[in-house]
Design a protein around this motif. Structure first.
Motif, PDB file in Angstrom:
ATOM      1  N   PRO A  44       7.999   1.050  -2.805  1.00  0.00           N
ATOM      2  CA  PRO A  44       8.637  -0.178  -2.300  1.00  0.00           C
ATOM      3  C   PRO A  44       7.874  -0.750  -1.118  1.00  0.00           C
ATOM      4  CG  PRO A  44       9.876   1.762  -1.630  1.00  0.00           C
ATOM      5  CD  PRO A  44       8.836   2.236  -2.600  1.00  0.00           C
ATOM      6  N   VAL A  45       7.780  -2.063  -1.059  1.00  0.00           N
ATOM      7  CA  VAL A  45       7.009  -2.704   0.007  1.00  0.00           C
ATOM      8  C   VAL A  45       7.846  -3.702   0.792  1.00  0.00           C
ATOM      9  CG1 VAL A  45       4.774  -2.412  -1.120  1.00  0.00           C
ATOM     10  CG2 VAL A  45       6.167  -4.400  -1.674  1.00  0.00           C
ATOM     11  N   GLY A  46       9.142  -3.696   0.614  1.00  0.00           N
ATOM     12  CA  GLY A  46       9.992  -4.570   1.397  1.00  0.00           C
ATOM     13  C   GLY A  46      10.841  -5.514   0.583  1.00  0.00           C
ATOM     14  N   ALA A  47      10.490  -5.737  -0.696  1.00  0.00           N
ATOM     15  CA  ALA A  47      11.318  -6.583  -1.550  1.00  0.00           C
ATOM     16  C   ALA A  47      12.464  -5.733  -2.096  1.00  0.00           C
ATOM     17  CB  ALA A  47      10.483  -7.161  -2.687  1.00  0.00           C
ATOM     18  N   LEU A  48      13.608  -5.791  -1.445  1.00  0.00           N
ATOM     19  CA  LEU A  48      14.713  -4.894  -1.763  1.00  0.00           C
ATOM     20  C   LEU A  48      15.541  -5.410  -2.930  1.00  0.00           C
ATOM     21  CD1 LEU A  48      15.983  -4.179   1.848  1.00  0.00           C
ATOM     22  CD2 LEU A  48      14.326  -2.882   0.528  1.00  0.00           C
ATOM     23  N   GLY A  82       8.424   5.644   4.071  1.00  0.00           N
ATOM     24  CA  GLY A  82       7.956   5.699   5.457  1.00  0.00           C
ATOM     25  C   GLY A  82       7.763   7.121   5.945  1.00  0.00           C
ATOM     26  N   VAL A  83       8.674   8.021   5.582  1.00  0.00           N
ATOM     27  CA  VAL A  83       8.515   9.431   5.974  1.00  0.00           C
ATOM     28  C   VAL A  83       7.275  10.025   5.319  1.00  0.00           C
ATOM     29  CG1 VAL A  83       9.542  11.727   5.753  1.00  0.00           C
ATOM     30  CG2 VAL A  83      10.941   9.807   6.474  1.00  0.00           C
ATOM     31  N   ALA A 142      12.447   7.075  -9.656  1.00  0.00           N
ATOM     32  CA  ALA A 142      11.434   7.850  -8.928  1.00  0.00           C
ATOM     33  C   ALA A 142      10.067   7.718  -9.591  1.00  0.00           C
ATOM     34  CB  ALA A 142      11.852   9.321  -8.868  1.00  0.00           C
ATOM     35  N   ARG A 143      10.014   7.744 -10.930  1.00  0.00           N
ATOM     36  CA  ARG A 143       8.727   7.611 -11.616  1.00  0.00           C
ATOM     37  C   ARG A 143       8.135   6.228 -11.407  1.00  0.00           C
ATOM     38  NH1 ARG A 143       8.654   9.898 -17.636  1.00  0.00           N
ATOM     39  NH2 ARG A 143       6.546   9.064 -17.371  1.00  0.00           N
ATOM     40  N   GLU A 191      16.783   0.099   1.090  1.00  0.00           N
ATOM     41  CA  GLU A 191      16.383   0.567   2.417  1.00  0.00           C
ATOM     42  C   GLU A 191      16.079   2.057   2.437  1.00  0.00           C
ATOM     43  OE1 GLU A 191      19.154  -1.086   1.735  1.00  0.00           O
ATOM     44  OE2 GLU A 191      19.616  -2.653   3.216  1.00  0.00           O
ATOM     45  N   ILE A 192      16.841   2.837   1.661  1.00  0.00           N
ATOM     46  CA  ILE A 192      16.594   4.284   1.638  1.00  0.00           C
ATOM     47  C   ILE A 192      15.220   4.573   1.057  1.00  0.00           C
ATOM     48  CG2 ILE A 192      17.367   6.454   0.606  1.00  0.00           C
ATOM     49  CD1 ILE A 192      20.206   5.500   0.864  1.00  0.00           C
ATOM     50  N   GLY A 193      14.828   3.829   0.013  1.00  0.00           N
ATOM     51  CA  GLY A 193      13.496   4.016  -0.553  1.00  0.00           C
ATOM     52  C   GLY A 193      12.398   3.682   0.445  1.00  0.00           C
TER      53      GLY A 193
END
Length: 511
Positions: free
Chosen positions: A190-194, A294-295, A182-183, A287-289
């Motif tokens: 995250p920007v899409g690189a999972l 996104g929220v 989280a820190r 994906e959850i991140g």
């Protein structure tokens, strides 16, 4: 025995529930993070070691001579060397993460990317340790037993134990390292690189709960070094281990997926109720991140849109703002029948000399608050402020069922409220008729306004109203157009020729 009542029992249950919730969601951070994670990894590896040792106790080749002692001694010697080496390797691998955690500073992008690999790196180190152990112990078993094929059997057992240990290590570290994740993601979302996403984690859980145990049972039956087949104890033990490891892995993956989804559901419900002060903790690099981020972005965008709507409405009026948001930036001009109300402070020049500019501004704000509340309460629009005066419109940009009646009621209420306040003296003029309503200005700066004879007429009537005891004057068509319940409040006045008009105007005054 004293019964302290249901209140204390309920409080005790709530306290226990809060403690359980805290234990379920607690994750180490700061200086404690890496040491706690290393300790948990050691514990998970020791559980794997114990499992493999118990499985090896049943290893024999049917010759009556067992090499188990040599294998177990080799395993113990390897553990003495491998566990400290793996611990040092893990700490060295994450020394970059430990450095910024202990310094209490924000990580750089590279440091954050390194910290997100903590679960995977730890699992890979555990896998390497077990792979080397499989080669070593398999070799020792091949030379210790008369049947060299037992070495392959031992190596396979150790490899299966290593797969389970590495998988559990990944899931456990990913769960415990949520605060570190989280820190890192707080500074660099995250920007899409999972990294390993939900699909891979679910497949990993399937492998730990079904794949490895079933493979172990199959290998026990196909083992050429044990033609009599596996013993009952070995099968029962393998099933028990599968159940325990499966329960742990399922619990970890359920917490890793279920808890963020509950937080996201609560956040979406909060946004749906109109509260946009939402800040979901982003503690997952998959994906959850992305969904958590996104929220947060959605809530921030909605909050910004609401602030702009509020500021827009304060500057141009709520009805104009709603119309602009619905139809676009440019409002097309149109002819409308409206009632125009013009209100102006009498003697403002001498008033500002007596009060001073700062006090005058406060007085104007209190006066305009009365005007705005009254006009909007009657469904009108305060179109613009002009110094110590205001132009108000009923019937534009939205339709009004009785624009003339609403304007006359607003004029009466403004005069009464200003008289009660006793701070200023005003004049109110009201007129109605056809006007052009729409945007004027340049492409980069637009203003909604109404243009037409009723606007000018209302402004001229305001000057007459300042000299009338009722302080409100309206044109005759306005009073006659208004509803029957409003007319008794007005009385016929003089017929006068207003400045800039070629024909006399019949006026009505506030009775």
């Amino acid at each position: 025995m004293t019964d302290h009542g249901p209140g204390l029992r309920t409080e005790a249950r709530d306290g226990a529930r809060r403690r359980l919730a805290f234990l379920a969601t607690w994750a180490p951070s700061g200086r404690l993070a890496v040491p706690v994670i290393v300790s948990l990894v050691l514990v998970s590896n020791m559980v794997g070691v114990g499992t493999v040792i118990l499985l090896l106790l049943g290893v024999e080749d049917g010759s009556g001579r067992s090499g188990r002692a040599e294998v177990l001694w080799a395993a113990a010697a390897y553990l003495v060397v491998a566990l400290p080496a793996a611990t040092v390797a893990g700490l060295r691998r994450q020394r970059v993460t430990n450095r910024w955690l202990m310094a209490g500073r924000a990580p750089t992008r590279e440091e954050a990317r390194h910290a997100l690999r903590l679960p995977l790196d730890t699992a890979l180190i555990a896998a390497c340790v077990w792979f080397i152990a499989a080669i070593l112990m398999g070799t020792v078993a091949a030379f210790s037993f008369p049947d060299a094929r037992v070495g392959a059997r031992v190596a396979v057992v150790v490899i299966l134990g290593g797969v389970v240990t590495a998988g559990v290590t990944y899931l456990l570290v990913a769960r415990v390292a949520r605060a570190v994740t989280a820190r890192a993601l707080a500074e660099h979302p995250p920007v899409g690189a999972l990294t390993l996403g939900v699909r891979i984690r679910l497949l990993l859980t399937w492998g730990l709960t079904s794949g490895v145990p079933m493979l172990g049972v199959v290998l026990l039956h196909l083992d050429p070094s044990n033609p009599g087949g596996p013993g009952r104890n070995a099968v029962v033990f393998l099933v028990v281990v599968a159940l325990l490891v499966g329960a742990l892995a399922t619990l970890l993956i359920a917490r890793a997926v279920g808890q963020p989804l509950r937080e996201l559901r609560q956040a979406v419900q909060q946004v749906g109720s109109g509260d946009y002060e939402v800040d979901v903790v982003v503690d997952d690099a998959g994906e959850i991140g992305l969904l958590q981020e996104g929220v947060n972005s959605m809530a921030a965008g909605l909050a910004e849109r609401e602030r702009l709507r509020d500021l827009f409405g304060r500057h141009v009026g709520t009805s104009v703002a709603q119309r602009a948001l619905a139809t676009g930036v440019s409002l097309g001009g149109e002819e409308r029948t409206v009632a125009a109300l013009f209100v102006d402070i009498a003697g403002s020049t001498s008033l500002v000399r007596r009060t001073g500019p700062e006090e005058m501004v406060g007085l104007l704000n209190r006066f305009f608050e009365i005007v705005v509340d009254t006009i909007e309460g009657e469904g009108g629009l305060v179109n613009k402020f002009e110094g110590d005066a205001a132009l108000c419109v009923f019937g534009a940009p939205t339709d009004h069922p009785d624009p003339a009646g609403a304007a006359l009621r607003a004029a009466r209420r403004i005069c009464a409220a200003v008289a009660d306040a006793g701070e200023v003296d005003v004049g109110v003029g009201v007129a109605c008729g056809r006007v052009w309503a729409g945007q004027v200005g340049a492409a980069s700066r637009l203003e909604y306004t109404v243009i037409g004879d009723p606007v000018n007429e209302a402004a001229r009537l305001t000057e007459l109203a300042k000299d009338h005891p009722g302080r409100a004057v309206a044109s005759e068509p306005t009073v006659l157009t208004a509803g029957a319940d409003e007319r008794p409040h007005w009385a016929p006045g003089r017929e006068i020729e207003l400045r800039g008009r070629d024909e006399p105007t019949k006026t009505w005054v506030l009775a």
